[in-house]
Design a protein around this motif. Sequence first.
Motif: not given
Length: 444
Positions: A363-367, A373-379
């Motif tokens: 939840l604190a990272t990829l979630g 809507d940034l999971d293509g860049l970070i997470g």
Amino acid sequence: MKFSPLQFGPLHAVRGEILHFLADPAAHGARAVAHFPDGLLVIRDGRVAECGPAAELLPKLSAALPVTDYRGKLILPGFVDTHIHYAQTDIIASYGEQLLAWLEKYTFPTERRFADPEHAAAVAEFFCDELLKNGTTTALAFATVHPASVDALFGAARERRMRLIAGKVLMDRNCPDFLRDTAETGYMESKALIERWHGCERLLYAVTPRFAPTSTPAQMQLAGQLFAEHPGVYLQSHVAENRGEIEWVAQLYPKARSYLDVYDGFGQLGARAVYAHCIWLDDEDRRRMADTGTAMSFCPTSNLFLGSGLFDPGRARELGVRVGIGTDVGAGTSFSMLQTLGEAYKVLQLGGQKLSAESAFHLATLGGAHSLDLDGLIGNFLPGKEADFVVLDLQATPLLARRMASCETLSERLFVLMMLGDDRCVAATHVLGAPAYRAGPAAR
């Protein structure tokens, strides 16, 4: 402490215990977890080149490759805070009110000071440093009604190369005169800020109506228009935090089916729209959020502090709503994502639900990245992602060290970390591969 990215060449590596997530562990179990007890993160030009076991990757790399050695510490993707008020830094831990009285007594007088650009800049510098000290590398933040407050925050974040989303607050009624804009000035000032900052390096803009009671229908209509006119911008606000607030909204917008329906009627739902709290929603509201791609920000410390209620993440998950977690400083009581996760666990316990340690750190990272809507860049540490990460010391305090000595599994260590950890556990925070914060003797 400032660091120059020029210290680090185009290719370098970081070694230590590495953990990141490929999906939500609540849905995918162990397959969602990537864990390397002795791992190597290879970084090229600020992005992840490779991540895996050190024993497999080191033989493929030049012996001259610079390697930062964090063995004995845990490396995670940088934390993602999906709801926070930078202008409320100085009123954190203010005693004894619920939401609406808290705004009148503490928030509005404090935000008045942000008409002064020097004050705004000083708070923005402290705020960004405090995020990094706590391992947070991405945040969705409220500024104030003053355009200078947005300039100050984006300027401080750009200096630190952080990925930050923020926007000017829109308020044209039910607030003090000294914080009131108009529908037209709010639109024009927001438009100018979008043109100046959105997409500037790692910065992104969020259209920011504070909440439905402080904006007239005319301002709400223009906020929705801004969101539609500028593809890629965000929209952030609050919804269904407090029962008294909900009653007020019903009086101001009697034709709306629900509080959320007010925003929906003005075109303010959709991908990259994020609403804090979402406590007192019904399933029709939750389904509408899921259908439109609108995200929720779960803010456990502020919900407990203001006595607002208990968020229901289980129902949100069942209905397919994207959920991130927010510290919500200053009603939130800590910048620390570790402490925030600990309080999230307690909120779920009170609601008859469970939060595993793996799900919490997801939840604190990829979630969080997915909710923005940034999971293509970070997470996480998939190749090509931006190399933001936090280095955690699981021996940071005598109590932690003693408790960790009896832990037998990764899950148990993570749970102890989120229950007993705080900023003292953050040994370092890296932004685009380079250190942006390192703990020293003073940090202990």
